[in-house]
Design a protein around this motif. Structure first.
Motif, PDB file in Angstrom:
ATOM      1  N   ALA A 233       0.844  -1.210   0.000  1.00 12.63           N
ATOM      2  CA  ALA A 233       0.000   0.000   0.000  1.00 12.63           C
ATOM      3  C   ALA A 233       0.872   1.250   0.000  1.00 12.63           C
ATOM      4  O   ALA A 233       0.581   2.231  -0.712  1.00 12.63           O
ATOM      5  N   ARG A 234       1.949   1.221   0.771  1.00 14.08           N
ATOM      6  CA  ARG A 234       2.846   2.385   0.821  1.00 14.08           C
ATOM      7  C   ARG A 234       3.502   2.619  -0.531  1.00 14.08           C
ATOM      8  O   ARG A 234       3.647   3.766  -0.979  1.00 14.08           O
ATOM      9  N   PHE A 236       2.268   1.885  -3.489  1.00 14.02           N
ATOM     10  CA  PHE A 236       1.253   2.489  -4.361  1.00 14.02           C
ATOM     11  C   PHE A 236       1.087   3.976  -4.062  1.00 14.02           C
ATOM     12  O   PHE A 236       1.027   4.817  -4.969  1.00 14.02           O
ATOM     13  N   GLU A 237       1.023   4.303  -2.777  1.00 13.04           N
ATOM     14  CA  GLU A 237       0.782   5.696  -2.393  1.00 13.04           C
ATOM     15  C   GLU A 237       1.960   6.598  -2.758  1.00 13.04           C
ATOM     16  O   GLU A 237       1.776   7.730  -3.220  1.00 13.04           O
ATOM     17  N   GLY A 240       2.306   6.290  -7.033  1.00 12.78           N
ATOM     18  CA  GLY A 240       1.185   6.450  -7.946  1.00 12.78           C
ATOM     19  C   GLY A 240       1.122   5.343  -8.993  1.00 12.78           C
ATOM     20  O   GLY A 240       0.510   5.507 -10.052  1.00 12.78           O
ATOM     21  N   ARG A 242       0.237   1.997 -11.117  1.00  7.32           N
ATOM     22  CA  ARG A 242      -1.036   1.407 -11.513  1.00  7.32           C
ATOM     23  C   ARG A 242      -0.872  -0.053 -11.918  1.00  7.32           C
ATOM     24  O   ARG A 242      -1.809  -0.662 -12.407  1.00  7.32           O
ATOM     25  N   ILE A 269      -6.232  -3.667  -1.881  1.00 12.10           N
ATOM     26  CA  ILE A 269      -5.293  -2.563  -2.092  1.00 12.10           C
ATOM     27  C   ILE A 269      -5.244  -2.186  -3.568  1.00 12.10           C
ATOM     28  O   ILE A 269      -5.259  -1.007  -3.932  1.00 12.10           O
ATOM     29  N   ASP A 272      -8.410  -0.380  -4.442  1.00 12.73           N
ATOM     30  CA  ASP A 272      -8.467   0.961  -3.838  1.00 12.73           C
ATOM     31  C   ASP A 272      -7.635   1.966  -4.626  1.00 12.73           C
ATOM     32  O   ASP A 272      -7.955   3.167  -4.638  1.00 12.73           O
ATOM     33  N   HIS A 273      -6.572   1.502  -5.269  1.00 12.78           N
ATOM     34  CA  HIS A 273      -5.687   2.415  -5.996  1.00 12.78           C
ATOM     35  C   HIS A 273      -5.978   2.425  -7.497  1.00 12.78           C
ATOM     36  O   HIS A 273      -5.206   2.993  -8.274  1.00 12.78           O
ATOM     37  N   ALA A 275      -5.790   0.101  -9.700  1.00 11.47           N
ATOM     38  CA  ALA A 275      -4.606  -0.470 -10.343  1.00 11.47           C
ATOM     39  C   ALA A 275      -4.884  -1.888 -10.853  1.00 11.47           C
ATOM     40  O   ALA A 275      -5.975  -2.446 -10.654  1.00 11.47           O
ATOM     41  N   HIS A 303      -9.536  -6.033 -12.475  1.00 10.54           N
ATOM     42  CA  HIS A 303      -8.319  -5.549 -11.829  1.00 10.54           C
ATOM     43  C   HIS A 303      -7.167  -6.544 -11.916  1.00 10.54           C
ATOM     44  O   HIS A 303      -6.009  -6.154 -11.725  1.00 10.54           O
TER      45      HIS A 303
END
Length: 470
Positions: A233-234, A236-237, A240, A242, A269, A272-273, A275, A303
């Motif tokens: 998750a980190r 991805f954040e 950015g 995908r 996760i 949520d992104h 991706a 996804h």
């Protein structure tokens, strides 16, 4: 016997050609038959061998002659340096897992199973039937043979829980091997310079395909239970990204398998992104102590881009795999495949379908499961008994490999060289890391030939570690 006679004729004619003048005429087939006491078919086989070597040439209606040796001037390709400029990715000299080695060494480096673990009889029969069918002259649709598309979609659909929409045949794109599929996926779904998250360590071929697509690789650490969802998750954040490439079942090189709980967390996760998860299920047919349940079976929202290969489980000669994707992603991947190769050989697709729909395929997979368990345990026991300096941190529930940690400070290059001088070929683990290696590792293939030699292999490895210790 014919092969031995053919080799004898080839050897004799090579000696004759070495002393003959260019353009000299060879004895006739009838004369060679009498001279070597061989059949005309055997003589013709020998002549074809020499023609392939460029030593002779046949002139229709005239005879067979010694080919004149050509003198070659030294080529100068310096102009290409200016035309090509610097490569945008490193030039790879070839992976250790693809090396060809002599039969008299203990080979634990390969990424493929031993021929004894392949359905040889099924493959040969399937190829024979395919060559006699329309597949020998046909061209399948760009997305693949419809019957094979249906088989791949059904395989994933059987694992799809009730309440979710299973894939349909039109979601399937048949590709010439999973490596080709990965290249198309990365090219189609990533723009140059975009981030691509990858487990670390991971499959070297995926790293290579990502580099060739000019992706910016973002590694996340992964262990026996897969990556830490919080770390993913980190990533991805922060980036950015995908796209996330992973091997949830029996990862290469570690053999790791994600627990069901990790499946759900990582899928959440990814969703949520906004991706994609690129799920590489290369080892689906190599389960040992568990079952390979794809993450893609739990997603019907597009996804997960799913990749399933038959190359290693059926035959390396039948490079057939499938990408299962939905929505515009599927269309982009298909467009890339059409630009790359237009379609996959009907002959190979028909043969692969013949094998996997044969009732004996199920029996073969069950036998391979038992054989892999025996080989895995034999190599693990050999390491435990004879290689105390090599640490096996995880016994994989499937796949083909053991991922072995060596002592800190070990010089991997010297270890592999010492092993090779002693008759053992192993694959150094550095090329499976998309960034810096986290320690010295070797990947050992327990599905290779000569399992009786595993104790000797362990002793050689331990001796190499000891001899090269700082």
């Amino acid at each position: 016997m014919a092969d031995d006679s053919s080799a004898r004729i080839v050897a004799g004619l090579r000696g004759w050609i070495a002393t003959a003048a260019p353009g000299a005429r060879l004895p006739s087939t009838r004369q060679l038959v009498a001279q070597y006491a061989a059949s005309p078919v055997t003589v013709q086989r020998a002549l074809r061998t020499l023609t392939g070597e460029g030593r002779i040439e046949s002139r229709a209606g005239v005879g067979t002659f010694v080919r004149a040796a050509r003198t070659h001037r030294t080529a100068d390709y310096g102009w290409q340096s200016g035309a090509l400029r610097s490569p945008h990715t490193p030039i790879d000299s070839g992976a250790a897992a693809l090396r060809d080695v002599p039969n008299d060494v203990i080979a634990l480096h390969s990424g493929y199973p031993d021929r004894e673990l392949l359905p040889a009889r099924l493959v040969r029969s399937a190829l024979t039937r395919a060559t006699r069918s329309e597949a020998a002259l046909g061209r399948s649709p760009a997305a693949g043979l419809p019957q094979l598309q249906s088989w791949f979609s059904q395989e994933l659909g059987d694992a799809t829980p009730a309440g979710l929409t299973p894939p349909v045949p039109s979601d399937v794109i048949v590709v010439p091997g999973s490596q080709s599929g990965l290249s198309s996926i990365f090219r189609a779904l990533l723009a140059p310079g975009q981030p691509l998250i990858m487990e670390s360590p991971t499959y070297w071929g995926a790293i290579l395909a990502a580099q060739q697509a000019a992706a910016r690789i973002v590694p996340v650490p992964s262990g026996p239970a897969g990556p830490d969802p919080a770390e993913l998750a980190r990533a991805f954040e922060e980036t950015g990204a995908r796209l996330f490439y992973a091997q949830p079942n029996y990862a290469n090189p570690t053999g790791a398998q994600w627990p069901p709980a990790v499946h759900g967390r990582i899928l959440d996760i990814v969703r949520d992104h906004g991706a994609f998860l690129v799920e590489d299920d290369w080892a689906h047919d190599f389960a040992i102590a568990s079952s390979a349940v794809p993450v893609a079976a739990h997603d019907d929202t597009g996804h997960v881009v799913y990749l399933r290969s038959l190359t290693k489980s059926v035959s390396p000669a039948l490079r057939v795999a499938a990408v299962i994707a939905r929505g515009p992603a599927r269309d982009r991947i298909l467009a890339d495949r059409q630009a790359e190769s237009m379609y996959v050989s009907d002959l190979l697709q028909a043969a692969a379908l013949d094998v996997v729909t044969n009732p004996s395929w199920t029996t073969h997979r069950r036998q391979v499961r038992d054989q892999l368990r025996l080989r895995r345990d034999l190599l693990a026991r050999a390491l435990h008994d004879h290689a105390p300096l090599a640490e096996l941190q995880h016994l994989p529930p499937g796949g083909l490999n053991l991922w072995v940690r060596l002592p800190d400070g070990t010089d991997l290059g010297r270890v592999t060289q010492h092993c090779e001088r002693a008759g053992l070929v192993v694959a150094a683990g550095d090329e499976w890391f998309p960034a810096e290696p986290t320690g010295p590792f070797v990947r050992l293939n327990y599905a290779g030939p000569h399992p009786a030699a595993y104790p000797d292999a362990a002793r050689i490895l331990n001796d190499a570690i000891a001899r090269t210790a700082h």
